[in-house]
Each structure stands twice: as C-alpha cells, then as structure tokens.
Design a protein around this motif. Structure first.
Motif, PDB file in Angstrom:
ATOM      1  N   SER A   1      32.906  35.094 -51.948  1.00 47.47           N
ATOM      2  CA  SER A   1      33.100  36.284 -51.110  1.00 47.47           C
ATOM      3  C   SER A   1      32.323  36.102 -49.802  1.00 47.47           C
ATOM      4  O   SER A   1      31.650  35.084 -49.602  1.00 47.47           O
ATOM      5  CB  SER A   1      32.580  37.519 -51.852  1.00 47.47           C
ATOM      6  OG  SER A   1      31.170  37.451 -51.898  1.00 47.47           O
TER       7      SER A   1
ATOM      8  N   TRP B   1      38.132  39.128 -54.304  1.00 42.51           N
ATOM      9  CA  TRP B   1      38.487  39.843 -55.531  1.00 42.51           C
ATOM     10  C   TRP B   1      39.996  39.804 -55.749  1.00 42.51           C
ATOM     11  O   TRP B   1      40.471  39.686 -56.880  1.00 42.51           O
ATOM     12  CB  TRP B   1      37.968  41.289 -55.472  1.00 42.51           C
ATOM     13  CG  TRP B   1      36.468  41.341 -55.467  1.00 42.51           C
ATOM     14  CD1 TRP B   1      35.677  41.772 -54.436  1.00 42.51           C
ATOM     15  CD2 TRP B   1      35.580  40.923 -56.512  1.00 42.51           C
ATOM     16  NE1 TRP B   1      34.350  41.647 -54.766  1.00 42.51           N
ATOM     17  CE2 TRP B   1      34.260  41.135 -56.044  1.00 42.51           C
ATOM     18  CE3 TRP B   1      35.756  40.394 -57.787  1.00 42.51           C
ATOM     19  CZ2 TRP B   1      33.134  40.838 -56.803  1.00 42.51           C
ATOM     20  CZ3 TRP B   1      34.643  40.098 -58.542  1.00 42.51           C
ATOM     21  CH2 TRP B   1      33.336  40.314 -58.065  1.00 42.51           C
TER      22      TRP B   1
ATOM     23  N   ALA C   1      34.070  45.696 -50.237  1.00 42.78           N
ATOM     24  CA  ALA C   1      35.331  45.067 -50.635  1.00 42.78           C
ATOM     25  C   ALA C   1      36.551  45.895 -50.243  1.00 42.78           C
ATOM     26  O   ALA C   1      37.671  45.409 -50.240  1.00 42.78           O
ATOM     27  CB  ALA C   1      35.336  44.832 -52.144  1.00 42.78           C
TER      28      ALA C   1
ATOM     29  N   LEU D   1      34.898  40.137 -62.430  1.00 44.52           N
ATOM     30  CA  LEU D   1      36.057  40.953 -62.048  1.00 44.52           C
ATOM     31  C   LEU D   1      36.262  42.075 -63.074  1.00 44.52           C
ATOM     32  O   LEU D   1      36.580  43.209 -62.718  1.00 44.52           O
ATOM     33  CB  LEU D   1      37.300  40.062 -61.971  1.00 44.52           C
ATOM     34  CG  LEU D   1      38.600  40.714 -61.552  1.00 44.52           C
ATOM     35  CD1 LEU D   1      38.570  41.107 -60.079  1.00 44.52           C
ATOM     36  CD2 LEU D   1      39.781  39.761 -61.780  1.00 44.52           C
TER      37      LEU D   1
ATOM     38  N   ASP E   1      41.848  38.332 -59.028  1.00 41.36           N
ATOM     39  CA  ASP E   1      42.816  39.195 -59.688  1.00 41.36           C
ATOM     40  C   ASP E   1      44.175  38.490 -59.826  1.00 41.36           C
ATOM     41  O   ASP E   1      44.779  38.487 -60.901  1.00 41.36           O
ATOM     42  CB  ASP E   1      42.939  40.464 -58.828  1.00 41.36           C
ATOM     43  CG  ASP E   1      43.725  41.550 -59.513  1.00 41.36           C
ATOM     44  OD1 ASP E   1      43.634  41.641 -60.749  1.00 41.36           O
ATOM     45  OD2 ASP E   1      44.437  42.299 -58.808  1.00 41.36           O
TER      46      ASP E   1
ATOM     47  N   LEU F   1      39.118  48.698 -58.442  1.00 40.39           N
ATOM     48  CA  LEU F   1      39.956  47.499 -58.416  1.00 40.39           C
ATOM     49  C   LEU F   1      41.319  47.802 -57.777  1.00 40.39           C
ATOM     50  O   LEU F   1      41.853  47.003 -57.003  1.00 40.39           O
ATOM     51  CB  LEU F   1      40.139  46.938 -59.834  1.00 40.39           C
ATOM     52  CG  LEU F   1      40.882  45.605 -59.914  1.00 40.39           C
ATOM     53  CD1 LEU F   1      40.173  44.504 -59.125  1.00 40.39           C
ATOM     54  CD2 LEU F   1      41.038  45.154 -61.374  1.00 40.39           C
TER      55      LEU F   1
END
Ligand code: FAD
Ligand code: SF4
Length: 514
Positions: free
Chosen positions: A434, A468, A455, A491, A472, A499
């Motif tokens: 990240s 992320w 995020a 995650l 995912d 999310l």
C-alpha cells in the motif's frame, strides 16, 4: 580489400561495444570487416526515450572510432546516411553486396534481434555463426544446467552457487566473507525525517562533439519520442565507464547497502552506481565491477554489508534474470498470470498526476531515462500491478523509457519480478504494497494531496485503495498460499461496510484510469 576477398563480416550490435567482444579475437584487419548499423526501427519498434537512443548511437559512434584507431575496418551505417530502416534489410543488402565467406556475431541480447539477423543472413544465402557472449559470468548453457530439475528457480540459491563458483567474497574455508550470505538487516533503511543530507554528486560526462551531433539528429528524427536530453551525461566510452566506476567506489559504495531502497524527492542518484547502461552496452565488464568493489572492501574502503549488497545485484540478480530470459524463450513476453487487462495510464508518458510519488519518479525518468530499482519496482511497477495493467504494455514502457533497457534484463524484471505475469517463477509472491511502503521509504507522501493511511474517501491514497482492491480481486488465487496468506488475512480483518467502500473506490479509480 576487394569485396570478393572478404573473409569475415563481423556484426557488432549497439549493446556489444567491447573490445573484448569474442568476435574480435582473431580479427584480421586485412581480410575481415566490422559491420555496425544505426537502424531507425530500433528506436521506434517501441517508442524509445531520446536519451536511450542518444546513448546507444553515441556509444556506437565512439566505439567505431576506437576500432578504426586500432586499424580495424568498419562498415558503419549512420542513421542519416542510409535508407534501410531495419537491421535485417541493411544486413541483407550488405551481405549480398560484400559477399563475405562468413558472418559472425556474439549472441544478441534479445530474441527478436536474434531472429531478425539470423533471418537476414539466411535470406542473403549465408548461415551466421553466433558465438557465446563472454561478457557474462554465467553462460546461458551453464544457467540451463543449474536450473535443470529444480522445482523453483530461487535467486538466492543461484547467487550462492555463483559466489562459490566464482570465489567472490568467499573465505579460505569456503564460508561467506563477513560470516553471512545476506546483510539485509543492516541494509534497506529509509533516510528518516531529516533526509539524506549532502549527497556526493556523481561524476557526469557532458556531451562531446559526437554526442552533440547525435543529440541534434535524435531531436530532428525522433522529435515526438518521449524524454528530454538537457541533462544527458551518461558514459559513452569504456574510459568514461571506468571513471564512473571509480567515482561510485570512492563516493557512494560505502552507503549503497543501507540506502539502496530509500527514495527522496529531487535526488535521482542517491548512493546508486549508475553503471547499468554502461554494463549493458558492454562498455565495462561486470567482472571488473565486482573485482573493484570487492577490492574496496578488502582495503577497508567500504563495509561488507554494502559490498555484499552490491555484488548480489551484479553477480546475482543480473546474471539470474539473463538466465531466466533465455531459458523461458520468447513466449515469456506474452505471459499474463493475473489476467491483467487495463491500459497503461497516460501519466506514465507525461508525468502529469497529482500522486507525488509517481510525479517524481516519472518526471525523473523523463529527465534522465533513469530511476533506481525501488522506484521502478515499488512506485511505477507497483502502481501498474495494483491497477491491473496489461503486462505487455508495462513491458513496453520499461523497454522504452530507461537508458539501460535491453530486453534480456528488462523483461524478467518487469514481467516476472514487478508484475507477477509469470505466475511466480521469479518472485514467489507479488510485490504488492500500500502507500504505507512509499511513505516509509521516501518523503514523497509529505508533498502529496493524498494520505497513504486512507483507503477510501477524498484523501485516500490511490496506492492504498488499489492495494486492498488487488487483494480482494485475487483472493481466490493467493489466500491459501503459505507465503501470501498473511497479506490476505489482513483483508479479512476489514469489516464488510469498509470493504464495500474500498471496493467501490478501487473500481472507480480503475475506470477513471483506463
Ligand atoms: P544499482 O542500484 O547501483 O545496482 C548495481 C547494479 O546491479 C546495476 O547497475 C545492475 O547492473 C545490477 N542490478 C541491480 N538490480 C538488478 C536487477 N533486478 N536485475 C538485473 N540487474 C540488476 N536493469 C537494467 O539494467 N535494465 C533494465 O531495463 C531494467 N529494467 C528494470 C525494470 C523493472 C520493472 C525493475 C524492477 C528493475 C529493472 N532493472 C533493469 C534492474 C535495476 O532496477 C537496474 O539495474 C538499476 O536500477 C540500475 O541502476 P544502477 O546502475 O544505478 O544500479
Ligand atoms: Fe504516492 Fe500515496 Fe504517498 Fe501520494 S500518498 S505520494 S500517492 S503513496
């Protein structure tokens, strides 16, 4: 020499500029002739940074002079003095006209060029002799032997094999010098809040008359090519490459280890060697570089952590990626294990973006045709990986934009290490991270409108959102894998509502940037 008596036409390509080139070994100036060609297609088959084209052409012209000084005849096709745009057409014409008894060349550095030149010779009715390139520590056959029967091609295993085989940094009892194979714990530090302080400016090589002529030619002929030439100061001769090596050893090698992964705004060179282009064009031999750095450690000029860290790159990574390139063959270039399909965003060509890290790195690449390893891997490469850019497009960009770009070294680094397109042959897990990584290793985030900790929302760092989103998207592939499970477990700790927002923002970003 009349044409009918030409014994050998010696083909020397733009990345084979060494007087130790094996094809020159028993050259007889009375009966042989060197053939060199500046072909426009080589600067346009992918768009080539102006500095990359200038470097190749200027180094070729200087090498031509070095050969002539030694009395070796050269048939030199200068870009503006012949019509053929491709190396193949030019070679067919000259082989047909000069009728040599033999055509010899050292192994080209690219599958495409190898096919092109072999095809050209055959079209002109002659089978070329291709001899191994002694510039490398590990001939391609040796790599094949090392790799045979191995389940994984771990670089660390190859590196230790090479250290022992070449007796580099190995004590008399066969153990690694300094008591360890790896000094990563002392290396890979950021600069901290205060930054790198006063840095030693590397020696530069201002353009001489030959380089200036080539610069004017490139500006004229490839006006729309990417990149700028104002700061061009790369070594273009063997003597300059040697001076660049001395400068690196005297002023930067000792701090290379600790700061090899650090990045800082406005500081493109830091403690890096700036020797990759000179090595790839064969202006300097990697053995000379390794020997000189080891000698610096032996006389107490640089610590073992820095010298080992540097030797690992040259004797380890550089030889290893070349072995992988030739072992895997041309279809390696088409691999796309993560099924990435996004186009490469325009910002890669212009540097225009409000992401401070990408603006700094792409801007530096446009200025110099250079970024150091972590800038390539963990800024430009990372963003393309997280975004899901088609690896072929990413490969074309890296091949185009760097002065040291030659396919045998560029492609495995880009497709394997950076984009995981080979499914884990080169890197056991994707280099996904990240914005927090960039924040830790640089000062880029301080001058950025985004926040690497966020995020989603207006201030969210696109790297963090896409990180992320990447986890995912690829959960099914990696979540169960022992080396990657931890990343994906994180995650799972994100609650469903959060999310969903990250997912939505990642999707939006990917749509905007396509
Ligand atoms: P330093 O950081 O001082 O390192 C010393 C030397 O080690 C380099 O000169 C180089 O010869 C060698 N080296 C270091 N890392 C690698 C590596 N991963 N693979 C091979 N050799 C290495 N290198 C190229 O020479 N040409 C390329 O086209 C190229 N493309 C790359 C693309 C990507 C996506 C990535 C992640 C890396 C790429 N590299 C490439 C490797 C590396 O980034 C450069 O060799 C290095 O940044 C060159 O700068 P330097 O000479 O100052 O090296
Ligand atoms: Fe790059 Fe994100 Fe940091 Fe901005 S906040 S510099 S986009 S990592």
């Amino acid at each position: 020499m009349t044409h009918t008596t030409l014994r050998r036409l010696i083909v020397i390509l733009g990345d084979q500029l060494s007087l130790d080139n094996p094809v020159l070994r028993d050259c007889d100036p009375a009966r042989d002739m060197v053939w060199m060609c500046e072909a426009a297609d080589e600067a346009t088959h992918v768009p080539s940074h102006k500095a990359r084209t200038v470097l190749f052409l200027s180094a070729m012209r200087h090498f031509q002079t070095a050969l002539r000084v030694r009395g070796i005849p050269v048939h030199y096709r200068a870009l503006d003095r012949h019509e053929a745009t491709g190396l193949d057409r030019a070679l067919i014409d000259d082989v047909t006209r000069l009728r040599p008894a033999e055509v010899v060349m050292a192994e080209p550095g690219e599958h495409r060029v190898q096919e092109l030149l072999t095809g050209a010779c055959r079209a002109a009715g002659i089978e070329p002799q291709i001899v191994p390139d002694h510039h490398f520590f590990c001939p391609t056959d040796d790599f094949q032997r090392w790799a045979k029967g191995r389940k994984t091609l771990l670089m660390e295993h190859f590196y230790r094999h090479m250290r022992k085989r070449e007796a580099v940094l190995i004590d008399d009892d066969g153990q690694p010098a300094g008591g360890a194979w790896n000094f990563d714990k002392s290396n890979r530090k950021p600069f901290g809040q205060q930054g790198p302080g006063m840095l030693p400016a590397p020696v530069g090589f201002p353009p001489d008359a030959i380089t200036r002529e080539v610069m004017a030619l490139v500006e004229r002929r490839f006006a729309n090519a990417p990149g700028r030439l104002d700061a061009f100061d790369w070594p273009v001769t063997a003597e300059q490459a040697e001076a660049a090596l001395t400068d690196f050893i005297d002023h930067r090698l000792s701090a290379f280890g600790p700061f090899q992964d650090a990045m800082w705004t406005g500081e493109p060179w830091l403690y890096h060697a700036r020797l990759s282009a000179a090595m790839n064009l064969k202006l300097i031999d990697p053995r000379r570089i390794v020997d000189a750095t080891v000698a610096a450690w032996e006389r107490g000029q640089a610590p073992i952590a820095s010298v080992e860290g540097f030797v690992r790159q040259v004797l380890g990574w550089r030889e290893y990626v070349r072995g992988v390139y030739w072992r895997e063959g041309p279809d390696y270039l088409g691999r796309n294990a993560l099924d990435a399909r996004q186009p490469l965003p325009e910002l890669y060509w212009s540097g225009e973006t409000d992401m401070a890290c990408l603006r700094a790195v792409v801007g530096q690449v446009l200025d110099h045709g250079y970024a150091h390893h972590i800038q390539r891997l963990m800024v430009t490469g990372l963003f393309a990986l997280l975004l899901g850019v088609d690896p072929r497009r990413v490969h074309q960009w890296y091949l185009a934009m760097f002065v040291d770009a030659v396919e045998w070294v560029e492609a495995p680094n880009t497709l394997g290490m950076s984009q995981f397109a080979d499914g884990g042959l080169l890197a056991s897990k994707p280099y996904a991270a990240s914005g927090a990584y960039i924040q830790r290793m640089s000062n880029y985030c301080r001058g950025c409108r985004y926040n690497p900790k966020e995020a989603f929302g207006a201030e969210a760092c696109p790297f963090t959102t896409l990180y992320w989103g990447f986890l995912d998207r690829h959960r099914a592939r990696f979540a169960a894998h022992p080396r990657t499970a931890l990343m994906w477990r994180n995650l799972d700790r994100i609650d469903a509502e959060r999310l969903a927002r990250i997912r939505g923002q990642a999707r939006q970003l990917r749509a905007q940037l396509s």
